[in-house]
Design an enzyme around this catalytic site. Structure first.
Site, mmCIF file in Angstrom:
data_model
loop_
_atom_site.group_PDB
_atom_site.id
_atom_site.type_symbol
_atom_site.label_atom_id
_atom_site.label_comp_id
_atom_site.label_asym_id
_atom_site.label_seq_id
_atom_site.Cartn_x
_atom_site.Cartn_y
_atom_site.Cartn_z
ATOM 1 N N TYR A 123 20.898 -44.459 56.884
ATOM 2 C CA TYR A 123 21.147 -44.083 58.274
ATOM 3 C C TYR A 123 22.133 -45.035 58.931
ATOM 4 O O TYR A 123 22.659 -44.730 59.998
ATOM 5 C CB TYR A 123 19.816 -44.038 59.033
ATOM 6 C CG TYR A 123 18.858 -43.029 58.444
ATOM 7 C CD1 TYR A 123 18.977 -41.679 58.738
ATOM 8 C CD2 TYR A 123 17.872 -43.421 57.543
ATOM 9 C CE1 TYR A 123 18.132 -40.747 58.167
ATOM 10 C CE2 TYR A 123 17.017 -42.490 56.964
ATOM 11 C CZ TYR A 123 17.150 -41.154 57.271
ATOM 12 O OH TYR A 123 16.331 -40.230 56.695
ATOM 13 N N LYS A 176 0.466 -36.982 50.091
ATOM 14 C CA LYS A 176 1.298 -36.374 49.048
ATOM 15 C C LYS A 176 1.156 -37.081 47.702
ATOM 16 O O LYS A 176 2.012 -36.960 46.833
ATOM 17 C CB LYS A 176 2.770 -36.372 49.496
ATOM 18 C CG LYS A 176 2.993 -35.613 50.793
ATOM 19 C CD LYS A 176 4.469 -35.431 51.108
ATOM 20 C CE LYS A 176 4.658 -34.616 52.386
ATOM 21 N NZ LYS A 176 6.074 -34.280 52.640
ATOM 22 N N ARG A 197 9.334 -38.409 58.993
ATOM 23 C CA ARG A 197 8.416 -37.315 59.316
ATOM 24 C C ARG A 197 8.337 -37.086 60.820
ATOM 25 O O ARG A 197 8.154 -35.957 61.265
ATOM 26 C CB ARG A 197 7.042 -37.605 58.712
ATOM 27 C CG ARG A 197 7.071 -37.516 57.190
ATOM 28 C CD ARG A 197 5.774 -37.948 56.537
ATOM 29 N NE ARG A 197 5.908 -37.922 55.085
ATOM 30 C CZ ARG A 197 5.070 -38.511 54.240
ATOM 31 N NH1 ARG A 197 4.019 -39.167 54.712
ATOM 32 N NH2 ARG A 197 5.274 -38.451 52.934
ATOM 33 N N LYS A 201 10.564 -40.402 43.202
ATOM 34 C CA LYS A 201 10.216 -40.429 44.622
ATOM 35 C C LYS A 201 8.758 -40.847 44.747
ATOM 36 O O LYS A 201 7.855 -40.172 44.243
ATOM 37 C CB LYS A 201 10.435 -39.060 45.270
ATOM 38 C CG LYS A 201 10.140 -39.036 46.770
ATOM 39 C CD LYS A 201 10.445 -37.670 47.362
ATOM 40 C CE LYS A 201 10.171 -37.631 48.856
ATOM 41 N NZ LYS A 201 10.469 -36.307 49.445
ATOM 42 N N GLU A 221 10.011 -39.467 34.388
ATOM 43 C CA GLU A 221 10.448 -38.436 35.346
ATOM 44 C C GLU A 221 11.963 -38.253 35.292
ATOM 45 O O GLU A 221 12.472 -37.123 35.286
ATOM 46 C CB GLU A 221 10.014 -38.829 36.762
ATOM 47 C CG GLU A 221 8.534 -38.732 37.039
ATOM 48 C CD GLU A 221 8.090 -37.310 37.359
ATOM 49 O OE1 GLU A 221 8.896 -36.370 37.173
ATOM 50 O OE2 GLU A 221 6.937 -37.146 37.781
ATOM 51 N N LYS A 248 13.737 -43.328 45.453
ATOM 52 C CA LYS A 248 13.375 -43.330 46.874
ATOM 53 C C LYS A 248 11.941 -43.815 47.019
ATOM 54 O O LYS A 248 11.069 -43.329 46.285
ATOM 55 C CB LYS A 248 13.525 -41.912 47.434
ATOM 56 C CG LYS A 248 13.229 -41.779 48.924
ATOM 57 C CD LYS A 248 13.369 -40.332 49.375
ATOM 58 C CE LYS A 248 13.104 -40.213 50.878
ATOM 59 N NZ LYS A 248 13.138 -38.813 51.330
ATOM 60 N N SER A 303 13.915 -44.058 56.157
ATOM 61 C CA SER A 303 13.734 -44.217 57.597
ATOM 62 C C SER A 303 12.932 -45.452 57.964
ATOM 63 O O SER A 303 13.228 -46.138 58.949
ATOM 64 C CB SER A 303 13.053 -42.966 58.158
ATOM 65 O OG SER A 303 11.782 -42.757 57.533
#
Length: 334
Positions: A319, A223, A210, A200, A239, A254, A280
């Site tokens: 979506y 982040k 968000r 990610k 990872e 992602k 998104s």
């Protein structure tokens, strides 16, 4: 490989007619490849997401009908994301641990309405914290990895007991997959899947999400201390390897389209089920460009989803999933 030369080989021959294109198609997109993300909310939080045209925050009493619709289209699973009012959030995200909270009730509503539909829930604290981060903050503002993992483990057991089929840790804390798997085994939740957001990235593509969950304006700083640098690729493989070793069943990349190289590497190097999330910001860009007449909306949506399959994704969170599934069924006469 056989040496090919023109004119003995004319590649266009297999592209000239529809029947030939169908017979030689290398990758096919199906509703069974798709996962529909759904936002769930209560009270004033219910309603449209301004930066994601066509996307709603569903009330609990609407969620069941939406899950039935998705299931009827042949989509095998939904991913639920909670939207809480600011007054329900605090610095540790304590609402995430409430067995009667929004997510456990949403799981119950989805399960009752659409038996057999897979229910995926995020394991992360950012929808519940008043500072917008995925974990607990130290006094200096940094995220406390181990204290966060302890809370995520409790959250995971709450959601597993509520009936979630798949837990999806999206926080990017070190060691959280192993902690979740150990806790699930101890609680005899042997069959609960872990879909790890293993790769990610700290991406600007998350902005509309968000907005949807109300964390953009609350977020303090960024982040980048726990999500990955967009410039990295080898780190993603490390990872993924760690998360698989700790007990992940499936892994996630992602965002999606800008990171298809990571999807390809993950599938080729590990051979495990790989998910990709068309996030998104990708959705918002496609919608905005289509609204301006830049391209054919239906064609571009199906094309982008097919690209995930070509790159190696076994499952795609989008979506656009329900709309795409309806088109695919229409094309195939279902």
């Amino acid at each position: 490989m056989v040496e090919e030369r023109f004119p003995a080989t004319r590649m266009r021959r297999s592209r000239m007619q529809e029947f030939a294109r169908q017979l030689t198609c290398e990758h096919r997109l199906s509703p069974a490849d798709l996962i529909q993300p759904l936002f769930v909310a209560e009270g004033a939080q219910v309603g449209p997401v301004a930066s994601m045209p066509g996307i709603q925050r569903h009330a609990l009493d609407q969620l069941g009908a939406e899950c039935r619709r998705v299931q009827a289209l042949g989509i095998p699973a939904v991913a639920l994301f909670p939207v809480l009012p600011p007054e329900a959030k605090d610095d540790t995200g304590s609402a995430a641990l409430d067995p009667n909270g929004l997510v456990p009730r949403a799981i119950a509503a989805a399960r009752e309405a659409a038996p057999g539909l897979g229910i995926i829930v995020d394991i992360a604290l950012d929808p519940f914290t008043d500072h917008g981060h995925d974990g607990v903050l130290r006094t200096d503002g940094s995220v406390d990895n181990d204290a966060t993992v302890e809370l995520l483990t409790k959250q995971a057991i709450v959601y597993a007991r509520a009936g979630a089929d798949v837990l999806a840790p999206s926080d990017m804390m070190d060691g959280r997959v192993g902690a979740l798997r150990t806790a699930l085994e101890r609680d005899r939740r042997f069959d609960v899947l872990i879909l790890s957001y293993a790769a990610k990235y700290a991406s600007a593509f998350y902005g509309p999400f968000r907005d949807a969950v109300g964390s953009r304006t609350a977020l303090i700083g960024d982040k980048r201390s726990y999500q990955m640098d967009p410039a990295g690729s080898d780190e993603a493989m490390r990872e993924i390897a760690l998360d698989l070793r700790e007990g992940a069943d499936w892994v996630m990349v992602k965002p999606g389209m800008p990171y298809l190289d990571i999807v390809r590497r993950a599938k080729a190097e590990f051979g495990v089920p790989v998910a990709a999330y068309q996030v998104s910001g990708e959705y918002a860009m496609l919608e905005a460009a289509a609204a301006q007449g830049a391209f054919d909306r239906r064609r571009i949506i199906l094309e982008t989803l097919t690209c995930f399959r070509r790159a190696g994704a076994d499952m795609i969170l989008s979506y656009h999933a329900a709309e795409a599934a309806a088109w695919l069924r229409e094309e195939r006469g279902a």
